[in-house]
Design an enzyme around this catalytic site. Structure first.
Site, PDB file in Angstrom:
ATOM      1  N   ARG A 104      -1.155   0.602 -11.520  1.00  0.00           N
ATOM      2  CA  ARG A 104      -2.126   0.361 -10.462  1.00  0.00           C
ATOM      3  C   ARG A 104      -1.425  -0.135  -9.202  1.00  0.00           C
ATOM      4  NH1 ARG A 104      -6.328  -4.613 -10.397  1.00  0.00           N
ATOM      5  NH2 ARG A 104      -7.084  -4.276  -8.289  1.00  0.00           N
ATOM      6  N   ASN A 161      -2.011  -3.034  -3.506  1.00  0.00           N
ATOM      7  CA  ASN A 161      -2.322  -3.029  -2.075  1.00  0.00           C
ATOM      8  C   ASN A 161      -1.645  -1.802  -1.469  1.00  0.00           C
ATOM      9  OD1 ASN A 161      -1.697  -3.551   0.834  1.00  0.00           O
ATOM     10  ND2 ASN A 161      -2.844  -5.412   0.445  1.00  0.00           N
ATOM     11  N   GLY A 179       9.079  -2.439  -6.078  1.00  0.00           N
ATOM     12  CA  GLY A 179       9.979  -2.644  -4.937  1.00  0.00           C
ATOM     13  C   GLY A 179      11.276  -1.871  -5.011  1.00  0.00           C
ATOM     14  N   GLU A 180      11.721  -1.561  -6.211  1.00  0.00           N
ATOM     15  CA  GLU A 180      13.025  -0.911  -6.341  1.00  0.00           C
ATOM     16  C   GLU A 180      12.898   0.570  -6.672  1.00  0.00           C
ATOM     17  OE1 GLU A 180      15.870  -3.960  -8.246  1.00  0.00           O
ATOM     18  OE2 GLU A 180      13.877  -4.576  -8.842  1.00  0.00           O
TER      19      GLU A 180
END
Lengths: 718, 186
Positions: free
Chosen positions: A609, A612, A684-685
């Protein structure tokens, strides 16, 4: 936006002095003498610290050696006359202004005795390598006889790939401002790990953890480079010696000298395939540069653990030891460079088979985790491939290399797969205080270095407790906060999500204990109610509702405080959990100059999911842009005679600039992971992975040239 | 020799030049005046984080000796927002997600405003096709080329470019209008 957010080098103390470092200029040896007489008579000079007078301190504690250890090596800091790398700090000069400190530092004369050092990769390999370790286990895996299967495969590719040293290059250089108040140390740090750093500083300095207070409210980029480092210790020690608060802001060159980046890798990637494309052998071995005691393996081979089904598998990583600054974790460590090699080789197999590279990948989708045999928690990479191919216009790609040309520009398309393992750390905790006015303060020692952590955490707490985001006050990045997020990479989100879910259950349970007999909620149990409209409501009868404020007021309470913990990540023991990316690239390569321009990039992600959409898209684009640098321009150049970095500068280390970056498209499947808290996995990676291969494969499609050594600079295309 | 007389006007306020001639304009702002909005990224003109406007032109303040700026008008990020709220470009950066960590942002914003002045003056760039054009269109290529001295490591490039383009289209990027409030204040 107004320039008012305070970063670490912007805190000030009365009587504060400025620090400048003196660096070693040899790779290995001993300090015979340090002459500071000229520096001491320079204007504004306050103090100088070297191994002659530094306080006794314990060595750095590397990652994973303890719960809050966060160093990149296990070396002593200014405790002896040894020089261990070229650029090691050997003296700290303090003066009233930065200009005076810099000048005085330039007057320090060190006499050093050089010893033979290992300063090149070739020499390090010739010295002999050691099998890398991960979690106490040697990195060597064999399933079946991969070499034999490769030798007899209908189609095979066997190639060597090289990736260079790289540095994080956050635009904010590392900085720390420290002051001692008696035996208490106050530290304003640029850090991804405040709680770790407080513990580390205390342990090294021999004081109690609670005597060190570290804050890091704003961090100007980190990317794995801003954990526990040498400079924080030096600043604290020098401040204690001088009896003055100290600001130590590293110069850009200083960041390169003190904080390592990605290690150099050499990888062998061999794939044997049947005529129908099924992999019968996958071999991913190689060597990474390393220093003894460093906790970061640069495990490029990790991407081959679970990406594809294969009859046989061989994995091996060797460490070659150099006398150099320890490597660090840099955004998608191992995976970023490993996925370049693996996904380039898969493209080579597709060419050899005359098969579409996406179809080849889909044909080799594993049903369960190839190594552990565990089921995947949620793996929808095929959906991501299909959606990405449609959006990108993959069907317009001409599979024949060097077939599409506009004037001097050769045009090509390529793709590559990326993955990133789900991780959630045990022990994540948060303190949540519900006030009488219905607002909530949440304290959690997480960090926001631009990833959107604060935004996303506020949003999910609001969602879980049915409050408006403006009713949440989130407190982050302060070691004095009770909440702790031990995982500070991309596992931060997942760890904090689990904590938030636990907090919701705690809040509901505690509030129900306060409910009075005349409440609409009277007699209900935790199973009956859920947060709704700033209070609790009966799940099947929302009319039975009481606001948090009302529950507290009627119970005569000003506030309710709970401490919640996410518990152990048992989901990782039951499922193989990864996020996935299908990366697409179009390049234009100048046939005359070899200049490569990335004209289009698309990331089609399957990451659970998305909490944001805005911050997630920012993370995806950011990773893809850093991967453009990995593919095309970035390289930290070590002089192989002296192991000194030759380009410690943003002018000579080329990160992508506006002119290099096209509009980048990102889409995602949006399928929640049923086994992850809130359905979310870290992101993030992820987009670092597969992108460099997509670029390299597009360059092959454009030019017919297969470049297996990064960065793909224009000289390699001529 | 440098001029020791006169003041540097910084965001409309006269400031005496430093005694130490080695002090850069950037360090004067950050260390002496406590104006931390202007950032230090490399201290060698390679990243653009320290960009400020001097007489409405953009410069990297780390490569400027403060004592050479007496009599000049310096405007920094700290003063771009007026009493009526953020500068339109600051607002656009928020709307277009033109930042992540925020460290390069002040330099990007000041640089974009200075860039608009260069377009008004007809200063060509590496990608300008007509070098003698009186008015240069701010195409996507022009914008990205002209902003390439301002590095971003988080990867907010797309948002930065669209924020600048929108503000320019709206006629709100000109340095004269951007720094007017500051000049009127003195």
């Amino acid at each position: 936006m107004r320039g008012a957010a305070p970063y670490a080098a912007e805190f000030a103390f009365d009587g504060m002095v400025y620090a400048a470092l003196v660096f070693s200029t040899i790779a290995k040896g001993r300090i015979v003498a340090i002459d500071t007489s000229a520096a001491e008579s320079a204007p504004g000079f306050v103090h100088v610290m070297s191994h002659y007078n530094a306080p006794r301190m314990k060595p750095m504690m590397p990652w994973a050696s303890s719960e809050k250890a966060a160093g990149n090596d296990a070396l002593p800091i200014m405790q002896d006359d040894r020089i261990r790398w070229n650029g090691q700090p050997i003296a700290v000069v303090l003066a009233e202004t930065q200009e005076q400190a810099d000048y005085a530092a330039s007057l320090v004369r060190a006499t050093c005795e050089a010893e033979p050092a290992t300063t090149s990769f070739a020499q390090a390999k010739a010295n002999g390598t050691e099998t890398a370790m991960l979690g106490g286990q040697p990195v060597h895996i064999e399933i079946g006889d991969a070499e034999a299967a490769l030798a007899t495969a209908a189609v095979s590719v066997d190639a060597t790939f090289h990736t260079p040293y790289q540095n994080h290059n956050a635009i904010e250089p590392h900085a720390v401002t420290v002051a001692w108040h008696g035996d208490e140390l106050e530290v304003h740090d640029a850090s991804q790990s405040v709680a770790h750093n407080a513990w580390s500083l205390a342990t090294m300095l021999g004081i109690d953890e609670h005597q060190v207070h570290v804050t890091s409210p704003y961090v100007g980029g980190a990317f794995g480079g801003k954990f526990m480092g040498t400079h924080q210790v030096l600043a604290a020690a020098a401040s204690r010696l001088a009896g003055r608060p100290v600001r130590l802001a590293l110069s850009r060159a200083g960041v390169y000298r003190l904080v390592g980046g990605r290690a150099l890798t050499e990888q062998r990637l061999a794939i044997g395939a049947a005529r129908d494309g099924r992999f019968v052998a996958l071999i991913h071995t190689g060597t990474s540069t390393h220093i003894p005691g460093s906790p970061h393996p640069e495990l490029a081979q990790f991407v081959s653990y679970s990406s594809y089904a294969t009859d046989t598998l061989k994995i091996d990583l060797q460490w070659a030891y150099l006398d150099m600054v320890a490597n660090a974790a840099m955004r998608a460590p191992g995976e970023a460079v490993g996925s370049f090699a693996l996904e380039s080789a898969v493209d080579e197999v597709a060419v050899a088979l005359g098969m579409d590279p996406i179809e080849l990948r889909i044909r080799n989708e594993p049903a369960t985790d190839p190594l552990s045999g565990l089921p995947f928690s949620s793996r929808n990479i095929v959906k991501a491939w299909r959606a990405g191919a449609k959006r990108f216009g993959w069907e317009r790609r001409n599979p024949t290399p060097r077939a599409v040309r506009e004037g001097d520009w050769l045009i090509g398309m390529g793709c590559g797969a990326g993955s990133h393992m789900y991780a959630r750390e045990p022990g994540g905790s948060a303190r949540l205080t519900l006030a009488g006015d219905g607002t909530v303060e949440v304290a959690i020692a997480a960090h926001d270095a631009g990833m959107g952590t604060a935004t996303v955490q506020t949003q999910i707490i609001a969602e879980q407790l049915a409050l408006r985001p403006e009713q949440i006050e989130l407190r982050l990045a302060d070691s004095a906060l009770p909440g702790l997020v031990p995982g500070v990479g991309s596992s931060q989100t997942t760890t904090a999500a689990a904590t938030t879910v636990a907090a919701k259950h705690e809040v509901v349970a505690e509030l129900l204990k306060l409910v009075r007999g005349d409440s609409p909620l009277a007699g209900l149990t935790a199973d009956d109610v859920t947060p709704r409209d700033g209070g609790l409501a009966k799940i099947d009868d929302p009319g039975r509702h009481e606001s948090y404020a009302s529950i507290l007021t009627r119970a005569g309470r000003d506030e309710l405080t709970i401490d919640a913990s996410g518990g152990n990540p048992t989901e990782s023991e039951q499922y193989s959990m990864y996020s996935y990316g299908a990366m697409f690239c179009e390049v234009r390569v100048n046939a005359i100059t070899g200049e490569t321009r990335v004209s289009r990039l698309l990331g089609s992600m399957d990451c659970g999911r998305v909490m944001n959409a805005r911050t997630a898209a920012g993370q995806f684009r950011g990773g893809m842009i850093m991967a453009m640098g990995l593919a095309l321009t970035e390289e930290t150049l070590y002089d192989e005679r002296t192991a000194r970095i030759m380009n410690p500068s943003l002018a000579e280390y080329h990160i992508p600039v506006h002119a290099d970056v096209p509009k980048i498209d990102v889409i995602w499947t949006g399928i929640p992971d049923p086994h992850a808290p809130l359905g979310a996995r870290g992101i993030g990676e992820l987009s670092m992975n597969g992108t460099a291969a997509a670029i390299a494969n597009a360059i092959y499609n454009a030019t017919g040239k297969r470049v297996r050594q990064l960065p793909i600079t224009l000289d390699k295309l001529l | 020799m440098y001029a020791k007389s006169g003041a540097i006007r910084i965001n409309g306020t006269p400031v005496p030049p430093p005694d130490d001639p080695r002090v850069s304009l950037l360090d004067l702002l950050r260390e002496t005046l406590g104006l931390h909005g202007t950032k230090k990224g490399c201290n060698q003109g390679g990243c653009g984080a320290c960009t400020v406007l001097v007489d409405d032109e953009r410069i990297v303040s780390c490569l400027a000796l403060a004592v050479q700026y007496t009599g000049r008008d310096v405007v920094t990020i700290d003063a771009l927002a007026g009493e009526d709220g953020l500068h339109p470009l600051q607002q656009a950066f928020i709307e277009h997600d033109g930042f992540q960590c925020g460290y390069c942002t002040p330099g990007q914003i000041c640089s974009a405003i200075g860039m608009a002045g260069e377009l008004e003056r007809g200063v060509p760039s590496h990608v300008t096709s007509d070098l003698s054009a009186k008015r240069i269109e701010l195409t996507d290529d022009e914008l990205r080329e002209r902003m390439s001295g301002n590095l971003c490591r988080c990867g907010a490039h797309n948002g930065i470019v669209s924020a600048i383009a929108q503000t320019h289209r709206a006629g709100q990027l000109s340095p004269r209008s951007s720094t007017k409030a500051r000049r009127a204040a003195r």
